[in-house]
Write a protein that holds these residues in place. Structure first.
Motif, PDB file in Angstrom:
ATOM      1  N   PHE A  14       2.033  -4.390   3.266  1.00 26.90           N
ATOM      2  CA  PHE A  14       3.270  -3.668   3.532  1.00 26.90           C
ATOM      3  C   PHE A  14       3.048  -2.214   3.130  1.00 26.90           C
ATOM      4  CE2 PHE A  14       7.516  -2.110   3.115  1.00 26.90           C
ATOM      5  CZ  PHE A  14       8.324  -2.907   3.905  1.00 26.90           C
ATOM      6  N   VAL A  15       2.939  -1.343   4.129  1.00 25.84           N
ATOM      7  CA  VAL A  15       2.634   0.069   3.874  1.00 25.84           C
ATOM      8  C   VAL A  15       3.924   0.863   3.836  1.00 25.84           C
ATOM      9  CG1 VAL A  15       1.424   2.106   4.733  1.00 25.84           C
ATOM     10  CG2 VAL A  15       0.425  -0.168   5.055  1.00 25.84           C
ATOM     11  N   ILE A  27       0.431  -4.079  -5.925  1.00 26.76           N
ATOM     12  CA  ILE A  27       0.599  -2.741  -5.345  1.00 26.76           C
ATOM     13  C   ILE A  27      -0.693  -1.961  -5.515  1.00 26.76           C
ATOM     14  CG2 ILE A  27       1.880  -0.576  -5.476  1.00 26.76           C
ATOM     15  CD1 ILE A  27       4.169  -2.276  -6.767  1.00 26.76           C
ATOM     16  N   LEU A  28      -1.117  -1.316  -4.425  1.00 29.63           N
ATOM     17  CA  LEU A  28      -2.245  -0.386  -4.482  1.00 29.63           C
ATOM     18  C   LEU A  28      -1.708   1.010  -4.185  1.00 29.63           C
ATOM     19  CD1 LEU A  28      -4.999  -2.297  -2.439  1.00 29.63           C
ATOM     20  CD2 LEU A  28      -4.676  -2.257  -4.911  1.00 29.63           C
ATOM     21  N   ILE A  40       0.870  -1.172   0.000  1.00 27.82           N
ATOM     22  CA  ILE A  40       0.000   0.000   0.000  1.00 27.82           C
ATOM     23  C   ILE A  40       0.909   1.224   0.000  1.00 27.82           C
ATOM     24  CG2 ILE A  40      -1.911   1.175   1.138  1.00 27.82           C
ATOM     25  CD1 ILE A  40      -2.571  -1.682   0.299  1.00 27.82           C
ATOM     26  N   VAL A  41       0.885   1.996  -1.087  1.00 35.44           N
ATOM     27  CA  VAL A  41       1.792   3.125  -1.222  1.00 35.44           C
ATOM     28  C   VAL A  41       1.007   4.405  -1.476  1.00 35.44           C
ATOM     29  CG1 VAL A  41       3.637   1.650  -2.104  1.00 35.44           C
ATOM     30  CG2 VAL A  41       2.096   2.785  -3.721  1.00 35.44           C
ATOM     31  N   GLY A  42       1.696   5.526  -1.327  1.00 32.24           N
ATOM     32  CA  GLY A  42       1.087   6.826  -1.541  1.00 32.24           C
ATOM     33  C   GLY A  42       1.846   7.878  -0.765  1.00 32.24           C
ATOM     34  N   ASP A  52      -3.661   0.068  -9.463  1.00 30.12           N
ATOM     35  CA  ASP A  52      -3.639  -1.275  -8.878  1.00 30.12           C
ATOM     36  C   ASP A  52      -2.946  -2.210  -9.859  1.00 30.12           C
ATOM     37  OD1 ASP A  52      -4.102  -3.773  -7.849  1.00 30.12           O
ATOM     38  OD2 ASP A  52      -6.281  -3.552  -7.675  1.00 30.12           O
ATOM     39  N   GLY A  53      -1.877  -2.881  -9.389  1.00 28.11           N
ATOM     40  CA  GLY A  53      -1.174  -3.808 -10.265  1.00 28.11           C
ATOM     41  C   GLY A  53       0.177  -4.192  -9.685  1.00 28.11           C
TER      42      GLY A  53
END
Length: 624
Positions: free
Chosen positions: A564-565, A578-579, A400-402, A589-590
């Protein structure tokens, strides 16, 4: 200007606290005491009687002596009467003092009982309440009532530890008032009416003074909190560098002086008003005494009242005045205490609590599915997360990224059941997570969040989060090895038995930020639940430790559904999927390769971060 502003703020008040509210709060407090310890009320009844007898005998004693002299009784008869009165008087005094000691002890135990209820609420309340400002406000208010507020001497909270003492004295005063009123009324209705009217006037003065003081204490406390904030910043060593580098000394001193001046102004107003009210009470009592003594002297001179009766009735009138004063003053205190208890009860009854049952940790396979999940914090107008839809298969590793503030940690709290979606639902193996009891939800998850916290117990107990007797030491060592902390802990003088948290244990071990983060990881691995959540687990790690964690992650997550953030996109390539969160939504998303080839926001962020790392490595190479 500040004083005027505070007056404007004061004008926007809550609805007036009515007498009916006060009675309801008082009865609720009595009900709590009744459920806690019924024998307290038996002691109250005995104390009322013994206190009234004690006071009545003290009033009657001078009358008895004068009557014996007036009737020219023998010395033997005089001493016999005095002896009988003294025996009953000493007995009532000893009994009253014994009960006072017992009640003081019960006061302490009662307040501790309330404090334990307060602590129980903090430990068992639903986690969502801990991020709810309404709950936090009620918590702070309840804490001020139980432990004392942090607003200086103007703390408007009452000390609940004195409730039983004030309650018994008030009830004893009520019985004394009834006794003296009947006795005086039999001799002279004038005396009884004069004393009662004075008592009512004194009560009115007390009420007016109490309301005025409460209003001004709110203003004084507001100024005190602001002055104290500046004082605390001056004493906060973590700000010492900023205070000196940015030359904040004059600013902090000026703020403190400003608000202390406002506080002093309002305290002067309160003190002047209290002095006026005390003068008014003194005048009322003086008029009452002059009236009563005038009436009694008239009876002696014109109707032959014996001097012993004059002394008796004058003493009764004085005792009745004292009882009225004590009763009304204690009523004001009990009114404040009842309101304090009401604040505590509001906190204790807020929201739902979890069950006090320790369930076994779930280790079966878990599939998670989010269906149109949105979330906003109470009081906010905009969603933090909006209309999220995705599925995490069993044993799948999701990244989870951003950017910071994208809602990554909030999403993790929703997934593990700490928070509840505002809209939509989260399914765990097809079952709505929101329909499960909270203690059951938590058994599915092992979490390592960003905020690192430990207890002042041993390293071993901080990993297992249970007592030493229930801890699997071999498992602790294995988890420390996986987290990269085994060697560090083994080097400590006491190893796993080394205590943590220096603010409690002076000889505690002091770990660095990165080491503490590794210990949190070891704690999550020890729990070994079906779903593993690592929220920014590398934030405090150096590059070597970070790389080591990436290499071990596949082993950590084997057979588990894992999240995993991170905001470091270099940490996502080893995940199955990966979101990317952006603006509270799932923007992409992919897999890592798919998102890079897509050329969207993920690819742009990855390129920027890669360029930074390449440039940094190049500079370090030139310096070498």
């Amino acid at each position: 200007m500040e004083v005027l502003q505070m007056k404007k703020d004061e004008s926007s008040k809550k609805k007036r606290h009515s007498l009916r509210d006060s009675i309801h709060e008082f009865l609720a407090l009595l009900s709590y005491v009744w459920r806690w310890k019924k024998s307290v009320f038996a002691m109250t009844v005995i104390y009322m009687v013994s206190y009234t007898v004690m006071m009545a005998l003290q009033v009657y004693l001078p009358k008895a002596v004068l009557a014996e002299l007036e009737n020219r009784q023998t010395i033997q008869h005089l001493f016999m009467v005095l002896g009988m009165i003294s025996v009953f008087l000493m007995g009532s005094i000893l009994l009253s003092d014994h009960l006072v000691v017992r009640l003081r002890n019960n006061n302490f135990i009662l307040q501790n009982e309330m404090k334990m209820d307060y602590i129980h609420k903090l430990l068992y309340t639903e986690y969502a309440n801990l991020e709810n400002m309404e709950f936090i406000t009620k918590r702070d208010t309840a804490k001020a009532q139980l432990y004392g507020g942090d607003i200086g001497e103007e703390n408007v909270s009452a000390d609940l530890s004195n409730f039983l003492t004030f309650l018994n004295t008030m009830f004893a005063s009520v019985l004394s008032i009834a006794f003296y009123s009947v006795m005086l009324g039999r001799q002279s209705v004038f005396i009884a009416v004069a004393v009662l009217l004075t008592g009512i006037a004194v009560y009115a003065v007390f009420s007016q003074s109490g309301r005025r003081n409460y209003q001004y204490n709110e203003r004084i406390s507001s100024a005190w909190r602001k002055a104290k904030y500046a004082t605390d910043r001056a004493g906060d060593f973590s700000m010492a560098k900023d205070v000196r580098l940015y030359q904040m000394e004059n600013w902090l001193t000026g703020v403190t002086r400003k608000y202390m001046g406002i506080r002093q102004h309002y305290k002067g107003v309160v003190q002047r008003f209290d002095a006026e009210m005390e003068a008014l009470v003194s005048v009322c009592i003086a008029v009452q005494r002059l009236s009563i003594y005038g009436y009694l002297i008239y009876e002696v001179m014109n109707h032959g009242m014996p001097a012993s009766d004059l002394v008796l009735y004058a003493g009764m009138a004085e005792a009745l005045s004292q009882s009225l004063y004590e009763c009304f003053s204690h009523m004001q205190k009990i009114k404040q205490m009842s309101f304090s208890f009401h604040c505590v009860q509001e906190f204790l009854q807020y929201g739902q609590d979890t069950k006090e049952i320790a369930l076994p940790i779930k280790k079966e396979k878990a599939t998670l599915k989010l269906e149109h999940v949105s979330f906003r914090f109470p009081g906010m107008e905009k969603d933090v997360l909006h209309d999220l839809n995705f599925e995490a298969d069993s044993a799948e590793k999701l990244a989870i990224v951003g950017v910071n503030g994208a809602g990554k940690t909030t999403l993790m709290k929703l997934i593990c059941g700490l928070l509840t979606p505002t809209e939509g639902r989260i399914l765990l193996n097809g079952k709505d997570l929101g329909m499960m009891a909270s203690d059951e939800r938590y058994t599915w998850f092992s979490c390592a969040f960003q905020d690192v916290s430990f207890l002042p117990v041993t390293v071993q107990e901080n990993i297992s989060m249970c007592t030493a007797k229930k801890t699997d030491t071999k498992k602790v060592v294995d988890c420390l090895l996986m987290a990269g902390m085994k060697e560090k802990v083994e080097e400590l003088p006491k190893g796993l038995q080394e205590r943590m948290e220096k603010n409690i244990n002076e000889d505690a071990v002091d770990f660095s930020g990165g080491e503490r983060q590794k210990l949190i990881l070891a704690r999550a691995l020890y729990r070994d639940a079906s779903v593993l959540i690592l929220d920014e687990p590398t934030a405090a790690l150096d590059p070597l430790a970070e790389n080591e964690l990436y290499q071990k992650y596949a082993g950590f997550a084997k057979g588990k559904t894992s999240f995993f953030v991170s905001h470091r996109l270099s940490s996502t390539s080893f995940c199955d999927r990966i979101l990317l969160l952006d603006g509270g939504r799932i923007a992409e998303d992919g897999t890592h390769q798919e998102l890079v080839e897509k050329g969207g926001l993920y690819a742009e962020m990855f390129e920027l971060q890669s360029h930074y790392y390449k440039e940094r490595m190049s500079q370090e190479g030139r310096l070498a």
